[in-house]
Design a protein around this motif. Structure first.
Motif, PDB file in Angstrom:
ATOM      1  N   ALA A 188       0.810  -1.224   0.000  1.00  0.00           N
ATOM      2  CA  ALA A 188       0.000   0.000   0.000  1.00  0.00           C
ATOM      3  C   ALA A 188       0.841   1.270   0.000  1.00  0.00           C
ATOM      4  O   ALA A 188       0.586   2.195  -0.779  1.00  0.00           O
ATOM      5  CB  ALA A 188      -0.958  -0.004   1.196  1.00  0.00           C
ATOM      6  N   ARG A 189       1.842   1.350   0.869  1.00  0.00           N
ATOM      7  CA  ARG A 189       2.655   2.553   0.981  1.00  0.00           C
ATOM      8  C   ARG A 189       4.129   2.181   1.095  1.00  0.00           C
ATOM      9  O   ARG A 189       4.474   1.173   1.711  1.00  0.00           O
ATOM     10  CB  ARG A 189       2.273   3.379   2.219  1.00  0.00           C
ATOM     11  N   PRO A 190       5.041   3.002   0.559  1.00  0.00           N
ATOM     12  CA  PRO A 190       6.481   2.718   0.678  1.00  0.00           C
ATOM     13  C   PRO A 190       7.019   3.175   2.032  1.00  0.00           C
ATOM     14  O   PRO A 190       7.857   4.077   2.121  1.00  0.00           O
ATOM     15  CB  PRO A 190       7.082   3.526  -0.469  1.00  0.00           C
ATOM     16  N   ALA A 191       6.517   2.551   3.091  1.00  0.00           N
ATOM     17  CA  ALA A 191       6.893   2.933   4.454  1.00  0.00           C
ATOM     18  C   ALA A 191       7.409   1.713   5.198  1.00  0.00           C
ATOM     19  O   ALA A 191       6.755   0.657   5.182  1.00  0.00           O
ATOM     20  CB  ALA A 191       5.696   3.542   5.183  1.00  0.00           C
ATOM     21  N   PRO A 192       8.552   1.791   5.854  1.00  0.00           N
ATOM     22  CA  PRO A 192       9.179   0.620   6.478  1.00  0.00           C
ATOM     23  C   PRO A 192       8.314  -0.078   7.523  1.00  0.00           C
ATOM     24  O   PRO A 192       8.271  -1.313   7.558  1.00  0.00           O
ATOM     25  CB  PRO A 192      10.451   1.196   7.109  1.00  0.00           C
ATOM     26  N   ILE A 193       7.614   0.678   8.371  1.00  0.00           N
ATOM     27  CA  ILE A 193       6.892   0.038   9.481  1.00  0.00           C
ATOM     28  C   ILE A 193       5.750  -0.843   8.991  1.00  0.00           C
ATOM     29  O   ILE A 193       5.664  -2.023   9.377  1.00  0.00           O
ATOM     30  CB  ILE A 193       6.400   1.100  10.484  1.00  0.00           C
ATOM     31  N   PRO A 194       4.824  -0.347   8.134  1.00  0.00           N
ATOM     32  CA  PRO A 194       3.772  -1.262   7.654  1.00  0.00           C
ATOM     33  C   PRO A 194       4.332  -2.415   6.834  1.00  0.00           C
ATOM     34  O   PRO A 194       3.787  -3.526   6.873  1.00  0.00           O
ATOM     35  CB  PRO A 194       2.864  -0.364   6.816  1.00  0.00           C
ATOM     36  N   ILE A 195       5.416  -2.185   6.096  1.00  0.00           N
ATOM     37  CA  ILE A 195       6.012  -3.291   5.339  1.00  0.00           C
ATOM     38  C   ILE A 195       6.591  -4.338   6.284  1.00  0.00           C
ATOM     39  O   ILE A 195       6.449  -5.544   6.061  1.00  0.00           O
ATOM     40  CB  ILE A 195       7.103  -2.758   4.376  1.00  0.00           C
ATOM     41  N   ALA A 196       7.227  -3.882   7.366  1.00  0.00           N
ATOM     42  CA  ALA A 196       7.769  -4.819   8.348  1.00  0.00           C
ATOM     43  C   ALA A 196       6.651  -5.628   8.999  1.00  0.00           C
ATOM     44  O   ALA A 196       6.767  -6.857   9.172  1.00  0.00           O
ATOM     45  CB  ALA A 196       8.567  -4.067   9.411  1.00  0.00           C
ATOM     46  N   ILE A 197       5.555  -4.963   9.352  1.00  0.00           N
ATOM     47  CA  ILE A 197       4.408  -5.670   9.940  1.00  0.00           C
ATOM     48  C   ILE A 197       3.850  -6.681   8.942  1.00  0.00           C
ATOM     49  O   ILE A 197       3.532  -7.828   9.289  1.00  0.00           O
ATOM     50  CB  ILE A 197       3.325  -4.666  10.377  1.00  0.00           C
ATOM     51  N   GLY A 198       3.734  -6.247   7.678  1.00  0.00           N
ATOM     52  CA  GLY A 198       3.227  -7.149   6.648  1.00  0.00           C
ATOM     53  C   GLY A 198       4.139  -8.341   6.424  1.00  0.00           C
ATOM     54  O   GLY A 198       3.674  -9.475   6.295  1.00  0.00           O
ATOM     55  N   ALA A 199       5.456  -8.099   6.378  1.00  0.00           N
ATOM     56  CA  ALA A 199       6.404  -9.195   6.153  1.00  0.00           C
ATOM     57  C   ALA A 199       6.371 -10.191   7.302  1.00  0.00           C
ATOM     58  O   ALA A 199       6.393 -11.418   7.086  1.00  0.00           O
ATOM     59  CB  ALA A 199       7.815  -8.624   5.984  1.00  0.00           C
ATOM     60  N   PHE A 200       6.315  -9.688   8.542  1.00  0.00           N
ATOM     61  CA  PHE A 200       6.247 -10.581   9.705  1.00  0.00           C
ATOM     62  C   PHE A 200       4.966 -11.411   9.659  1.00  0.00           C
ATOM     63  O   PHE A 200       4.992 -12.631   9.853  1.00  0.00           O
ATOM     64  CB  PHE A 200       6.300  -9.755  10.992  1.00  0.00           C
ATOM     65  N   THR A 201       3.834 -10.752   9.388  1.00  0.00           N
ATOM     66  CA  THR A 201       2.541 -11.436   9.370  1.00  0.00           C
ATOM     67  C   THR A 201       2.476 -12.462   8.251  1.00  0.00           C
ATOM     68  O   THR A 201       1.996 -13.597   8.434  1.00  0.00           O
ATOM     69  CB  THR A 201       1.407 -10.409   9.216  1.00  0.00           C
TER      70      THR A 201
END
Length: 452
Positions: free
Chosen positions: A296-309
């Motif tokens: 959705a967005r090029p932002a590290p925190i949501p990407i990190a949450i998404g990758a972990f999940t």
């Protein structure tokens, strides 16, 4: 269970060692050739021999002692790895060597996977198969977390030859673990008969699988999902590097790896849901949501949450997939069914590797820069990497649709009740005169009354 744990630990050490070699060779290939094409082609070579040999490897696994097959597979892979170390040490290693060596390793893995999964059924009580599956998933998770960091450090200390030689030692460790265990791991044929050729036994594996609509549906379901997830795997690195640094990429991959470890531990403690198919379908919905977070967005925190999940869910659904086969398929046929499962489920991966880059460059980029620029582009942006981000969101929709479709398709949704456990199923004759007539489906008359 003790015998399983000894073999599992040996395989864990070996898989982490193989991860060292895989990472080190990937770095070497890219630095030597500067070509992403070589890297992609080597990834395909690592998959294709496993797929091509799958039905025959499964038949061999069912015919002979699975412990011996694991020993021979590890021995061949270890010798193959020793050749890499020797070539690297003497300065003779070339790109074409890597293709050949990776192909041989892929052949060894084609035997090792079905042999380990089928052997686990003989070593683990039925009520502990879910926990054993979680431990099995932990092998790949540990390799994902430990191997890149260890290999990166060791490359600076002992170089490529030293890293690869460590992998050779881990194969020896795995072989010793297998030699310690003396438990027979051969499932005898359920009925006496004339031994058939490997080709005929491989064909029987196809017939056995085809008669079970739920298994076929599950394998096709994974093939569809793997097409999407394979594309996502290829594109994740350029997606992150389009707005971030290599250090950020490494951090996000580590976070994802810890998610996979956490998911494996969770499954090994929990043991999986009462209706195992829910552990195959529901986590895929979670994967879809995680992909939306990533793209959705090029932002590290949501990407990190998404990758972990995302990677937390993967070992759960893969482990439950393994348990369904172990519970519903007779041990004497499991090698073939696991091999067919690999063949069908992975069949879409080569296509995913081939279409990923052209799909972004020739289709999604022009759409986002043209017809969709004022709609989707206004929401997601049109800068570097946004085409990949948009594709992630679209593919998330495909994943969610596939999971919903799995819930709606009765032979898959009710596979826990459609197929009796192997211990309760009549014996299937492996002889040429085996009764291969279709069996009635056992879909409940009132599906709404079945607990999900």
């Amino acid at each position: 269970m003790r015998a399983f744990l000894v073999i599992w630990f040996g395989q864990l050490v070996s898989i982490v060692g193989s991860g060292l070699t895989s990472f080190a060779l990937g770095v070497w290939v890219y630095l030597t050739s500067g070509s992403l094409t070589h890297y992609s082609l080597i990834t395909m070579v690592a998959v294709l021999p496993t797929l091509a040999l799958a039905p025959f490897a499964g038949a061999i696994v069912d015919r002979y002692d699975r412990r011996r097959i694991l020993i021979y597979s590890d021995l061949a892979a270890g010798l193959n790895t020793f050749v890499i170390a020797a070539l690297a040490y003497t300065g003779l290693l070339q790109i074409w060597n890597i293709y050949l060596i990776v192909a041989v390793t892929s052949v060894c893995n084609g035997f090792r996977g079905p042999a380990f999964n089928a052997a686990s059924t003989l070593l683990v009580p039925s009520d502990k198969l879910g926990r054993a599956a979680g431990l099995s998933q932990m092998q790949g998770a540990a390799s994902r977390v430990l191997s890149p960091a260890l290999a990166g450090f060791l490359m600076t200390v002992i170089g490529l030859p030293g890293v690869v030689f460590i992998d050779v030692l881990t194969f020896l460790f795995s072989i010793i673990a297998l030699l310690i265990v003396r438990t027979p791991m051969r499932a005898e044929a359920p009925a006496a008969g004339v031994r058939r050729s490997i080709l005929a036994e491989a064909a029987y594996g196809w017939t056995y699988t085809r008669r079970r609509r739920g298994l076929v549906a599950m394998f096709v379901y994974f093939a569809i999902c793997n097409l999407v997830l394979g594309i996502a795997t290829v594109l994740f690195t350029p997606f992150v590097l389009s707005f971030g640094s290599a250090a950020l990429l490494g951090t996000l991959m580590s976070v994802g790896g810890f998610g996979m470890v956490a998911g494996s531990v969770f499954l090994s403690v929990w043991g999986g849901p009462k209706k195992t198919v829910n552990g195959v379908l529901a986590p895929m919905l979670v994967v879809g949501v995680a992909m939306v977070l990533v793209g959705a967005r090029p932002a590290p925190i949501p990407i990190a949450i998404g990758a972990f999940t995302y990677l937390f869910a993967v070992p759960i659904l893969t482990g439950c997939w393994q348990v369904i086969i172990q519970k519903k398929v007779e041990p004497a046929v499991q090698g073939r069914v696991f091999a067919i499962a690999t063949l069908v489920s992975w069949s879409s991966l080569p296509l995913a590797y081939l279409v990923a880059a052209p799909l972004v460059e020739k289709v999604v980029n022009p759409l986002l820069a043209g017809p969709l620029s004022e709609t989707v582009g206004a929401v997601m942006g049109t800068g570097p990497g946004r085409a990949i981000g948009f594709l992630f969101v679209v593919m998330a929709g495909v994943i969610i649709a596939a999971a919903i479709g799995g819930f709606l398709y009765k032979p898959l949704r009710f596979i826990d009740t459609n197929l009796p456990d192997a211990a309760d199923e009549r014996v299937f004759d492996n002889s040429a005169s085996a009764d291969l007539s279709p069996q009635p489906e056992l879909i409940p008359e009132n599906p709404a009354a079945v607990q999900l």
